[in-house]
Enzyme design. Sequence first.
Site, PDB file in Angstrom:
ATOM      1  N   ASP A 181      -9.100  -4.537  -5.580  1.00 43.12           N
ATOM      2  CA  ASP A 181      -8.234  -3.659  -4.803  1.00 43.12           C
ATOM      3  C   ASP A 181      -8.655  -2.194  -4.922  1.00 43.12           C
ATOM      4  O   ASP A 181      -8.972  -1.717  -6.011  1.00 43.12           O
ATOM      5  CB  ASP A 181      -6.798  -3.806  -5.311  1.00 43.12           C
ATOM      6  CG  ASP A 181      -5.748  -3.395  -4.311  1.00 43.12           C
ATOM      7  OD1 ASP A 181      -6.059  -2.606  -3.409  1.00 43.12           O
ATOM      8  OD2 ASP A 181      -4.600  -3.867  -4.448  1.00 43.12           O
ATOM      9  N   SER A 212       0.837  -1.197   0.000  1.00 43.24           N
ATOM     10  CA  SER A 212       0.000   0.000   0.000  1.00 43.24           C
ATOM     11  C   SER A 212       0.881   1.260   0.000  1.00 43.24           C
ATOM     12  O   SER A 212       1.736   1.408  -0.881  1.00 43.24           O
ATOM     13  CB  SER A 212      -0.946  -0.052   1.202  1.00 43.24           C
ATOM     14  OG  SER A 212      -1.957   0.933   1.093  1.00 43.24           O
ATOM     15  N   HIS A 260      -7.451  -5.531  -1.120  1.00 39.94           N
ATOM     16  CA  HIS A 260      -6.197  -4.851  -0.786  1.00 39.94           C
ATOM     17  C   HIS A 260      -5.277  -5.680   0.108  1.00 39.94           C
ATOM     18  O   HIS A 260      -4.147  -5.288   0.348  1.00 39.94           O
ATOM     19  CB  HIS A 260      -6.539  -3.522  -0.090  1.00 39.94           C
ATOM     20  CG  HIS A 260      -5.435  -2.529  -0.055  1.00 39.94           C
ATOM     21  ND1 HIS A 260      -4.734  -2.138  -1.178  1.00 39.94           N
ATOM     22  CD2 HIS A 260      -4.903  -1.804   0.980  1.00 39.94           C
ATOM     23  CE1 HIS A 260      -3.830  -1.229  -0.844  1.00 39.94           C
ATOM     24  NE2 HIS A 260      -3.899  -1.020   0.448  1.00 39.94           N
TER      25      HIS A 260
END
Length: 295
Positions: free
Chosen positions: A242, A103, A269
Amino acid sequence: MVRIEEGFLNIHGLRIYFKLYNVGSRIDLVVLHGGPGASHDYLIPLAELSNYGINVLFYDQFGSGRSDEPSDFSRYTVDYGIEEAEEIRKQVFNDKVVMLGHSYGGMLALAYALKYQDNLVGLIISNGLSSIPLTVQEMRRLIEELPERYRNAIKKYEQIQDYQNPEYLEAVQYFYKQHVTRLDELPEPVKVSFEYAQKRRTYAIMNGPNEFTITGTIKDFDITDQLHKIRVPTLIITGKYDEVTPRIAELMSSKIRDSRLVLFEKSSHMPMWEEKDKYLAVVRDFIFELYNKNK
């Protein structure tokens, strides 16, 4: 045998928490968590790589998790995070490493590679990004696909900047359920990381009120046009659902010459939880390939 070492490192005058799964090998993995402000805990499935002979280093970044936060507001930047990561690499391994960023940590890892790629064996960008503006644009596209009730609540309360309204928070949670983690029950390590993100001020300072409303110090960060400078082998991981969409992963892969892209069909995610076994196998095989190539 895996020896777990944990404690604090002095990095630029701050106490930075680390946890090292040390098997005494010459294969080193440094893991950069997302957030910012969260902790490393949600990435703990990666510790299992130590069972295959990989040293795995986690740490909580400045102002995140268990680590100290800078009193100087000017330190809340990606550039500061780069120098922190480099100092940690030198103190713990002082050798070339594989760096995995998830991320926001993926964005940080890309930025690190642009400055210090000579210190890398390879790079793994898991559900990461190179452009905040593009990522926000993509998340806004996902919001348009939400049920009308949630879509309207997000627009309504953002207009008046009422980010704590119960209707707004319900809509945010619905978005997270679709695009952050699709699991029925959050694993405890994920809850711990989310709790740190909520109680540390770093998330608000650098990111903003939530994942798709980015108003903090990183809001204009974009290094997409520099990605062609990255020469190290790079694995890019994305999830079909995602919040950092596959479109973003495809763009990054097209810019980095020696890269490969792996899409996790059942994940959003957090494929390290949503498709854990496959995720660990993909990461493990890539790392082994890197070191076999460098023998």
